[in-house]
Design an enzyme around this catalytic site. Structure first.
Site, short mmCIF file in Angstrom:
data_model
loop_
_atom_site.label_atom_id
_atom_site.label_comp_id
_atom_site.label_asym_id
_atom_site.label_seq_id
_atom_site.Cartn_x
_atom_site.Cartn_y
_atom_site.Cartn_z
N ARG A 85 84.53 -39.06 11.04
CA ARG A 85 83.33 -38.45 10.46
C ARG A 85 82.56 -39.47 9.63
O ARG A 85 81.32 -39.41 9.57
CB ARG A 85 83.69 -37.22 9.62
CG ARG A 85 82.48 -36.43 9.15
CD ARG A 85 82.87 -35.14 8.45
NE ARG A 85 83.19 -34.07 9.37
CZ ARG A 85 82.36 -33.08 9.71
NH1 ARG A 85 81.14 -33.04 9.22
NH2 ARG A 85 82.74 -32.14 10.54
N GLU A 114 79.88 -28.51 1.59
CA GLU A 114 80.01 -29.96 1.49
C GLU A 114 78.70 -30.73 1.31
O GLU A 114 78.67 -31.70 0.55
CB GLU A 114 80.74 -30.50 2.72
CG GLU A 114 82.20 -30.09 2.77
CD GLU A 114 82.84 -30.43 4.11
OE1 GLU A 114 83.85 -31.15 4.11
OE2 GLU A 114 82.33 -29.97 5.15
#
Length: 767
Positions: free
Chosen positions: A311, A722
């Site tokens: 990621r 997030e």
């Protein structure tokens, strides 16, 4: 209408009065035993044996079990089965559990653990990035490379080239409720486990495997956590397994919780990292070619490091189109705590690399960093190009990422312009420059950074959720889903969805504890997907029940609104209709299932559409730095953030504020320090500093961007867990801007930007 209302958290009153029940608050049956681990005080070596004599003779001890007493040794890993519950020969980090003590109280278990004596032959420990690279100690079979085009010719042809690197530290989750578990043995070998976990199904799977029973013999329940932030996605496994093994062996309930010191020493952190870069760019700051190298310190076991590092690579572009880019990622194995999931899951590390590049380019060209950011933005949704000179028509369209996903919803051009206007960026830029020109000691800085964050699990099969909804004959609704509540307000949002579907007030909805016996095969509440997945699953279940009622009513146009059911021109109370439906034998219970559509990801090729959509935001932060001491303050932060059509604006604003503060804490003050022996020295609140109330911006303005999600999410909302974390990057860039006012050199400021690092950077730019 229940959705889109700024309603308080469903357990807010319980939280502030202390009535909210966590695992450690659950009344335990008489005879409950307590567990503690004895930990290694060596980072790497060979365990020759344990002297358990004193521990076994200690007050209240019922059992002491080492690796020799448990066979086969249960595995705690969420990935490749490389995390034994207890050391079985090779000591892998300082803090590794060597044996487990079972006693009649938490205190007696800890006291006995301190009496264990370990015979360990020390070996050379791999602790740093340099150590790991020299030893070629890494996971994933070596470095992983994602690329688009060939950066070599782009770098060679570029009018300007720069190289550099940024270091970013690890981060402790510091959830207020530490890791905890309680196992209750049942008849027939079954086990009920109360666990402070973000992933009940994984705990169920790991406990079942440890006990040698099918998953149906283990039920895991989670009412709430006192914070998680990713630290309870896999780290809860060890406590639950230990409790279940002890409960199965003794036939008595068993409980375990880490004291804060043990929590620090045993559990994983955010991955610390180094991002090295080489960049070529033109006179306007447009990036022509970039080469990144990520060095990610993963710790002793693999845990979730591969998807975290992936990621980071996927977010190496952040908000910017990179026509030619190569990203090489080393996932380094070291003899330290196994790094794990943390809010952003690698995204922050990847984004921080490109934001440093932008700042470096702007400083080299003596341009406003915001102008350089704008010229590199992806094309705005609808086809608009970023500002700046016309580009070569042969250049690819600037709306596709380096991994091949189209950025079809990009809105940062307009969003950043809105932030500029609301925060008065232009005037404040002039005011800060004027201040710095006349003030010799206190320097101010501004940082404006954007966020483009992909929403979905990159492991595609995790993008699914289930729900169970019962409507009782009095009109009350019982709701259960696979998501876990850790303070973020997920339960309230999902309850609002159910209330809206049935057209009733929230007082009619009851959400019960997450329970693997009610909703099976759940994914972790992570990746900012809790509301997206579970909200849609609940919506599906509610609509099944509604459809059954509508079919029985015989009116396809029937409506459920304001506590009433309107059918065939007649309005009747929801409870009355439900009772009549019950008497007519209409099914009033349903399961719901949802899977995220239109996503596909080939990890080996580094190509696909791993994310259903992107969430966007931008923050402008102003700081002041004392150049004599390095002391600093955040004076003001202005944020505009994209949450789509918000399910609950009050909860979303709270998540944005908290995410920013936690992100700023990571980059400015939260410093984890290991010594040369591999001992974590900052392992308590006395030595590890998280932001307090006084560290928040003195002026803090948050505005929700007005716009619905283009994708068909629950009520067109967007994830908010997030993405706001990365808004904290604006604080680091503001500090860098303040340091830059002290001299002519580029302030290569590493994170966390503690007063010591700030002073060093100030001296460097003045040299």
């Amino acid at each position: 209408m229940s959705v889109a209302k700024p309603l308080p958290h469903d357990a807010a009153a319980l939280h502030v009065t202390g009535a909210a029940r966590y695992v450690d608050d659950i009344p335990t049956p008489k005879g409950t035993l307590h567990i503690a681990f004895a930990l290694s005080d060596v980072a790497h070596g060979r365990l020759n044996g344990l002297d358990l004599t004193a521990a076994r003779a200690a007050q209240g001890v019922h059992g002491v079990w080492s690796g020799d007493d448990i066979s086969p040794m249960p595995d705690c890993s969420p990935s490749v089965h490389d995390e034994p519950l207890l050391c079985t020969g090779e000591v892998q980090f300082l803090g590794m559990p060597l044996c487990m003590i079972v006693a009649d109280s938490h205190l007696n278990a800890r006291r006995a653990a301190a009496l264990v004596r370990a015979d360990i032959t020390p070996a050379q420990a791999i602790l740093s990035i340099e150590d790991a690279m020299a030893a070629k100690s890494w996971f994933d079979g070596g470095p992983r490379v994602y690329a688009r085009g060939d950066p070599d010719p782009a770098l060679k042809a570029a009018p300007h080239r720069l190289t550099g690197a940024i270091e970013m530290g690890a981060q402790e989750h510091f959830y207020l409720e530490g890791q905890a578990a309680l196992a209750l043995p049942q008849e027939g070998g079954d086990m009920v486990v109360h666990s402070s976990t973000q992933h009940p199904t994984e705990v169920q799977h790991k406990v079942a495997h440890a006990l040698g029973v099918p998953m149906h013999a283990v039920r895991v329940e989670v009412r709430r956590m006192g914070g998680g932030f990713g630290g309870k996605e896999s780290q809860a496994n060890a406590l639950a397994i230990a409790c279940a093994i002890a409960a199965a062996r003794t036939g008595r309930p068993c409980k375990m919780r880490y004291d804060r010191d043990d929590d620090f020493m045993v559990t994983g952190k955010r991955h610390d990292a180094r991002v090295a870069y080489e960049v070529g760019f033109d006179d306007d700051g447009r990036l022509l070619g970039v080469r990144f190298t990520h060095f990610v310190r993963c710790g002793w076991a693999q845990d979730l490091s591969l998807p975290v590092a992936d990621r980071a690579m996927l977010h190496a572009d952040n908000a910017y189109f990179l026509p030619a880019v190569e990203i090489t990622s080393y996932r380094l194995r070291t003899h330290t705590q196994s790094a794990t999931a943390f809010r952003g899951f690698g995204g922050p590390q990847g984004m921080l690399g490109i934001e440093r590049v932008i700042e470096h380019v702007a400083h080299h060209l003596a341009r406003d960093p915001l102008a350089v950011r704008r010229v590199n933005f992806y094309d705005e949704a609808g086809g608009a190009s970023p500002p700046g000179p016309p580009r070569d028509i042969s250049e690819p369209k600037r709306n596709t990422t380096h991994y091949g996903q189209e950025v079809s919803d990009f809105c940062l051009g307009g969003l950043v312009a809105d932030l500029e206007d609301r925060a008065g960026y232009g005037a404040r830029r002039e005011a800060v420059d004027a201040w710095n020109a006349r003030e010799p000691i206190l320097k101010r800085g501004l940082g404006l950074t954007p966020v483009k964050f992909g929403i979905s699990f990159t492991l595609t099969h995790l993008n699914q959720a289930g729900a169970l909804v019962h409507v009782y004959q009095d009109g009350s609704v019982h709701l259960n889903h696979g998501g876990t509540e850790m303070g973020q307000g997920l339960f309230q949002k999902v309850a609002q969805v159910a209330a809206h579907r049935f057209g009733v007030g929230l007082e009619a909805i009851k959400i019960t504890a997450t329970d693997t016996g009610k909703v099976p095969n759940t994914s972790a509440t992570a990746a900012s997907s809790g509301s997206d997945l579970n909200g849609m699953a609940v919506q599906v279940a509610c609509d099944k029940i509604k459809a059954a009622i509508v079919d029985w009513l015989g009116d396809p146009q029937a409506r459920f609104v304001d506590g009433m059911v309107i059918a065939k021109g007649e309005a009747r109370p929801f409870a009355e209709v439900v009772n009549a439906a019950y008497q007519a034998r209409v099914p009033l219970s349903a399961t719901g299932f949802y899977k995220t559509p239109d996503i596909a990801w080939d990890r080996d090729k580094g190509q696909g559409r791993p994310f259903y959509y992107f969430a966007y935001g931008a923050a402008l932060t102003e700081v002041v730095v004392d150049t004599l001491t390095g002391e600093n303050r955040i004076l003001r932060t202005d944020i505009v953030h994209d949450v789509g059509a918000s399910l609950n604006p009050a909860l979303d604003v709270g998540q944005i504020e908290g995410g920013f503060v936690q992100g700023a804490g990571w980059l400015t003050m939260e410093e984890l320090v290991w010594d040369d022996a591999g001992r974590l020295r900052t392992h308590a609140p006395s030595t590890y500093k998280i932001p307090a109330a006084s560290d928040r911006p003195a002026e803090f303005n948050v505005h929700l961007w007005d716009g619905a999600n283009r994708e068909d999410t629950v009520y067109r909302s967007k994830a908010v867990g997030e993405p706001p974390f990365m808004l904290g990057m604006s604080a680091l860039m503001a500090l860098s801007d303040a340091v830059a006012a002290c001299g002519d050199r580029f302030p290569a400021l590493d994170a966390p930007a503690t007063p010591e690092r700030l002073l060093a950077a100030i001296e460097a730019v003045r040299a």
